[in-house]
Design a protein around this motif. Structure first.
Motif, PDB file in Angstrom:
ATOM      1  N   VAL A  59       1.066  -1.228  -0.504  1.00 23.31           N
ATOM      2  CA  VAL A  59      -0.256   0.219  -0.169  1.00 23.31           C
ATOM      3  C   VAL A  59       0.964   0.814  -0.530  1.00 23.31           C
ATOM      4  O   VAL A  59       1.669   1.384   0.768  1.00 23.31           O
ATOM      5  N   GLY A  60       0.167   2.284  -0.342  1.00 23.04           N
ATOM      6  CA  GLY A  60       1.229   3.504  -0.150  1.00 23.04           C
ATOM      7  C   GLY A  60       1.915   3.387  -1.993  1.00 23.04           C
ATOM      8  O   GLY A  60       3.097   4.721  -1.625  1.00 23.04           O
ATOM      9  N   LYS A  61       1.826   2.835  -2.937  1.00 27.59           N
ATOM     10  CA  LYS A  61       2.919   3.088  -4.429  1.00 27.59           C
ATOM     11  C   LYS A  61       2.390   4.310  -4.715  1.00 27.59           C
ATOM     12  O   LYS A  61       1.052   3.911  -5.156  1.00 27.59           O
ATOM     13  N   ALA A  62       3.169   5.217  -5.060  1.00 28.85           N
ATOM     14  CA  ALA A  62       2.517   6.362  -6.031  1.00 28.85           C
ATOM     15  C   ALA A  62       2.622   5.652  -7.628  1.00 28.85           C
ATOM     16  O   ALA A  62       2.880   4.990  -8.071  1.00 28.85           O
ATOM     17  N   PRO A  63       1.010   6.563  -7.560  1.00 29.14           N
ATOM     18  CA  PRO A  63       0.299   5.886  -8.673  1.00 29.14           C
ATOM     19  C   PRO A  63       1.081   6.188 -10.696  1.00 29.14           C
ATOM     20  O   PRO A  63       1.894   7.823 -10.441  1.00 29.14           O
ATOM     21  N   GLU A  64       1.665   6.076 -11.129  1.00 23.72           N
ATOM     22  CA  GLU A  64       1.855   6.061 -12.575  1.00 23.72           C
ATOM     23  C   GLU A  64       1.012   6.133 -13.737  1.00 23.72           C
ATOM     24  O   GLU A  64       0.149   4.972 -13.755  1.00 23.72           O
ATOM     25  N   GLY A  65       1.255   7.417 -14.461  1.00 28.45           N
ATOM     26  CA  GLY A  65       0.269   7.606 -15.272  1.00 28.45           C
ATOM     27  C   GLY A  65      -0.687   8.179 -15.293  1.00 28.45           C
ATOM     28  O   GLY A  65      -2.448   8.754 -16.071  1.00 28.45           O
ATOM     29  N   ILE A  66      -0.672   9.028 -14.179  1.00 29.02           N
ATOM     30  CA  ILE A  66      -2.368   9.280 -13.381  1.00 29.02           C
ATOM     31  C   ILE A  66      -2.122  10.943 -13.910  1.00 29.02           C
ATOM     32  O   ILE A  66      -3.449  11.651 -13.924  1.00 29.02           O
ATOM     33  N   ASP A  67      -1.402  11.237 -13.903  1.00 32.83           N
ATOM     34  CA  ASP A  67      -1.352  12.739 -15.064  1.00 32.83           C
ATOM     35  C   ASP A  67      -2.094  13.548 -16.034  1.00 32.83           C
ATOM     36  O   ASP A  67      -2.948  14.531 -15.427  1.00 32.83           O
ATOM     37  N   GLN A  68      -2.624  12.595 -16.824  1.00 31.08           N
ATOM     38  CA  GLN A  68      -3.391  12.540 -17.169  1.00 31.08           C
ATOM     39  C   GLN A  68      -5.136  12.617 -17.283  1.00 31.08           C
ATOM     40  O   GLN A  68      -5.941  13.382 -17.914  1.00 31.08           O
ATOM     41  N   PHE A  69      -4.918  12.171 -16.007  1.00 37.45           N
ATOM     42  CA  PHE A  69      -6.230  12.912 -15.322  1.00 37.45           C
ATOM     43  C   PHE A  69      -6.351  13.690 -14.482  1.00 37.45           C
ATOM     44  O   PHE A  69      -7.097  13.757 -13.535  1.00 37.45           O
ATOM     45  N   THR A  70      -6.138  14.754 -14.816  1.00 34.99           N
ATOM     46  CA  THR A  70      -5.766  15.613 -13.298  1.00 34.99           C
ATOM     47  C   THR A  70      -6.752  16.967 -14.088  1.00 34.99           C
ATOM     48  O   THR A  70      -7.359  17.176 -14.847  1.00 34.99           O
ATOM     49  N   TRP A  71      -7.491  17.356 -12.713  1.00 35.62           N
ATOM     50  CA  TRP A  71      -8.336  18.150 -13.257  1.00 35.62           C
ATOM     51  C   TRP A  71      -8.073  20.252 -14.013  1.00 35.62           C
ATOM     52  O   TRP A  71      -8.829  19.666 -15.025  1.00 35.62           O
ATOM     53  N   PRO A  72      -6.849  20.416 -14.031  1.00 36.14           N
ATOM     54  CA  PRO A  72      -6.369  20.950 -14.743  1.00 36.14           C
ATOM     55  C   PRO A  72      -6.600  20.317 -16.498  1.00 36.14           C
ATOM     56  O   PRO A  72      -7.289  21.502 -17.232  1.00 36.14           O
ATOM     57  N   GLU A  73      -6.364  19.561 -16.299  1.00 32.21           N
ATOM     58  CA  GLU A  73      -6.269  18.998 -17.215  1.00 32.21           C
ATOM     59  C   GLU A  73      -7.328  18.375 -18.306  1.00 32.21           C
ATOM     60  O   GLU A  73      -8.021  19.075 -19.703  1.00 32.21           O
ATOM     61  N   ILE A  74      -8.226  18.174 -17.216  1.00 33.66           N
ATOM     62  CA  ILE A  74      -9.856  17.660 -17.883  1.00 33.66           C
ATOM     63  C   ILE A  74     -10.751  19.086 -18.791  1.00 33.66           C
ATOM     64  O   ILE A  74     -11.434  19.065 -19.018  1.00 33.66           O
ATOM     65  N   ALA A  75     -10.244  19.839 -16.929  1.00 35.15           N
ATOM     66  CA  ALA A  75     -10.689  21.181 -17.811  1.00 35.15           C
ATOM     67  C   ALA A  75     -10.649  22.226 -18.814  1.00 35.15           C
ATOM     68  O   ALA A  75     -11.690  22.719 -19.560  1.00 35.15           O
ATOM     69  N   ASN A  76      -9.238  21.839 -18.864  1.00 31.51           N
ATOM     70  CA  ASN A  76      -8.985  22.721 -20.631  1.00 31.51           C
ATOM     71  C   ASN A  76      -9.690  21.969 -21.776  1.00 31.51           C
ATOM     72  O   ASN A  76     -10.348  22.543 -22.573  1.00 31.51           O
ATOM     73  N   ASN A  77     -10.301  20.174 -21.809  1.00 29.09           N
ATOM     74  CA  ASN A  77     -10.916  19.803 -22.422  1.00 29.09           C
ATOM     75  C   ASN A  77     -11.706  19.978 -22.692  1.00 29.09           C
ATOM     76  O   ASN A  77     -12.365  20.461 -23.687  1.00 29.09           O
ATOM     77  N   TYR A  78     -12.777  20.304 -21.909  1.00 25.16           N
ATOM     78  CA  TYR A  78     -13.756  20.978 -21.808  1.00 25.16           C
ATOM     79  C   TYR A  78     -13.886  22.743 -22.390  1.00 25.16           C
ATOM     80  O   TYR A  78     -14.726  22.837 -23.024  1.00 25.16           O
ATOM     81  N   ARG A  79     -13.159  23.505 -21.523  1.00 23.06           N
ATOM     82  CA  ARG A  79     -12.739  24.836 -22.317  1.00 23.06           C
ATOM     83  C   ARG A  79     -12.281  24.670 -23.825  1.00 23.06           C
ATOM     84  O   ARG A  79     -13.513  24.861 -24.322  1.00 23.06           O
ATOM     85  N   ASN A  80     -12.677  23.244 -24.672  1.00 20.40           N
ATOM     86  CA  ASN A  80     -11.843  24.024 -26.082  1.00 20.40           C
ATOM     87  C   ASN A  80     -12.607  23.085 -27.032  1.00 20.40           C
ATOM     88  O   ASN A  80     -13.273  23.952 -27.537  1.00 20.40           O
ATOM     89  N   PHE A  81     -13.358  22.194 -25.698  1.00 22.99           N
ATOM     90  CA  PHE A  81     -14.588  21.468 -26.716  1.00 22.99           C
ATOM     91  C   PHE A  81     -16.379  22.867 -26.768  1.00 22.99           C
ATOM     92  O   PHE A  81     -16.998  22.557 -27.703  1.00 22.99           O
ATOM     93  N   PHE A  82     -16.409  23.798 -25.690  1.00 23.61           N
ATOM     94  CA  PHE A  82     -16.917  24.844 -25.483  1.00 23.61           C
ATOM     95  C   PHE A  82     -16.771  25.423 -26.002  1.00 23.61           C
ATOM     96  O   PHE A  82     -17.988  26.692 -26.889  1.00 23.61           O
ATOM     97  N   SER A  83     -15.185  26.266 -26.502  1.00 22.31           N
ATOM     98  CA  SER A  83     -15.558  27.504 -27.224  1.00 22.31           C
ATOM     99  C   SER A  83     -16.088  27.555 -28.880  1.00 22.31           C
ATOM    100  O   SER A  83     -16.602  28.153 -28.757  1.00 22.31           O
TER     101      SER A  83
END
Length: 365
Positions: free
Chosen positions: A332-356
């Motif tokens: 338990v406690g292993k730092a996750p690898e590959g989760i950067d693509q699921f951070t909220w700033p990344e997700i929100a920027n995708n929404y912003r591009n779609f809404f534009s």
């Protein structure tokens, strides 16, 4: 852009759809967009968006009512009362884009605004059935943009609607792996046992989440303690089954969103037995918290995790028992690898591009 997010559960519940869309709304406001959120809960401090409260009957009042078309469960009754207030009291012409994940009533209330300028975006947080079904009330569904939260939804709907694939995200600053000392402290604060391995489920007590199956599964592992964070119509049935199969090894609780990271840090294994999710924020929260995850093996979990977690056909009792056994002895406690693509700033920027694209249409009108 002037963006409206509308959902009766906002500021009232901390379920997956509410957490996801409020996280997107807050990040978009942080990026400088003009974001309004309308819900049935109370205002909160510390949010960047503008919040407006509208009345809606609480869903718990309708748990025992029969299912009929359009009002198939308690959430639809809540949605109907909220949508009536939304249609009567909100001037939609002040927005470029309106966003919801509720059908039929909130979606239909927002459709009326399309004649006044704003474009309506539907997010498949609760499933994509309204988008592709032509049965009963689903024939009334419409939207200008469809946010698909997993690849299966995108594949099924891309030929009919203006679609984009945007998953949910996680706040990696809040959900982090725990040290041994932090785990002890979190258990002490939450009044959870210190000397037993803790299996955590973050699930509503409804049939599709299969919490009762989780109780049966943990009962096969002597000494393991099951914690379920959630509520719903099956709460009493779950309590009775746990009293029978997990005496002194079961805790059911409800926590504020601010308390959820420490709950994950108190656990040793995360288990989620739903056989299908539109996405499932809990998958990311557990992963970011460094927990081994036991979950149903289907396209969404395979897309998120690949082969890194303990996936199986959770309807197979023997397979579930084996995966849970392996997870209980995993580090338990292993730092996750590959989760950067699921951070909220990344997700929100995708929404912003779609809404534009919709903001440009609104301005042209």
């Amino acid at each position: 852009m002037r963006i409206l997010f509308a959902l009766p559960g906002f500021h009232r519940y901390e379920r997956g759809a509410e957490v996801a869309l409020l996280s997107v709304a807050d990040e978009l406001a942080k990026l400088g967009e003009s974001v309004t959120v309308i819900g049935a809960g109370e205002p909160r401090e510390g949010v960047r968006y503008r919040y407006k409260k509208l009345g809606a009957a609480r869903r718990e009042r309708f748990e025992r009512l029969p299912s009929i078309p359009g009002l198939r469960d308690e959430t639809k009754w809540e949605d109907a009362t909220f949508a009536a207030n939304l249609a009567a009291k909100e001037d939609l012409s002040q927005y470029d884009v309106t966003v919801t994940c509720n059908f039929p009533f909130t979606n239909l209330a927002l459709q009326r605004g399309r004649r006044k300028g704003p474009r309506n975006v539907f997010v498949t947080q609760n499933g994509d059935w309204p988008a592709f079904s032509n049965d009963s009330e689903y024939r009334l569904f419409n939207c200008d943009g469809l946010v698909c939260t997993n690849p299966s939804y995108l594949e099924r709907n891309r030929d009919r609607w203006n679609c984009t694939l945007i998953p949910n995200g996680v706040d990696v600053a809040r959900f982090t792996p725990a040290s041994s000392a932090e785990k002890i402290a979190c258990r002490e604060r939450l009044k959870l046992p210190q000397q037993r391995p803790i299996v955590l489920m973050v699930s509503a007590f409804i049939r599709t989440k299969r919490v009762l199956d989780g109780i049966r599964a943990v009962a096969q592992h002597d000494g393991a303690h099951l914690v379920v964070a959630g509520d719903g119509p099956l709460r009493a049935e779950g309590d009775r089954l746990a009293a029978e199969l997990l005496p002194n090894r079961f805790t059911r609780l409800s926590l504020q969103a601010s308390e959820m990271p420490q709950l994950y840090r108190a656990a040793d294994v995360f288990m989620h037995l739903s056989e299908f999710e539109s996405f499932g924020n809990v998958y990311l929260e557990a992963w970011a918290s460094g927990l081994p995850v036991v979950a149903h093996d289907f396209e969404v979990t395979r897309w998120i995790y690949g082969d890194t977690q303990y996936l199986c056909d959770t309807g197979d009792e023997a397979a579930l028992e084996e995966k849970l056994r392996l997870a209980l002895v995993a580090p338990v406690g292993k730092a996750p690898e590959g989760i950067d693509q699921f951070t909220w700033p990344e997700i929100a920027n995708n929404y912003r591009n779609f809404f534009s694209q919709f903001a440009a249409v609104s301005e042209a009108k």
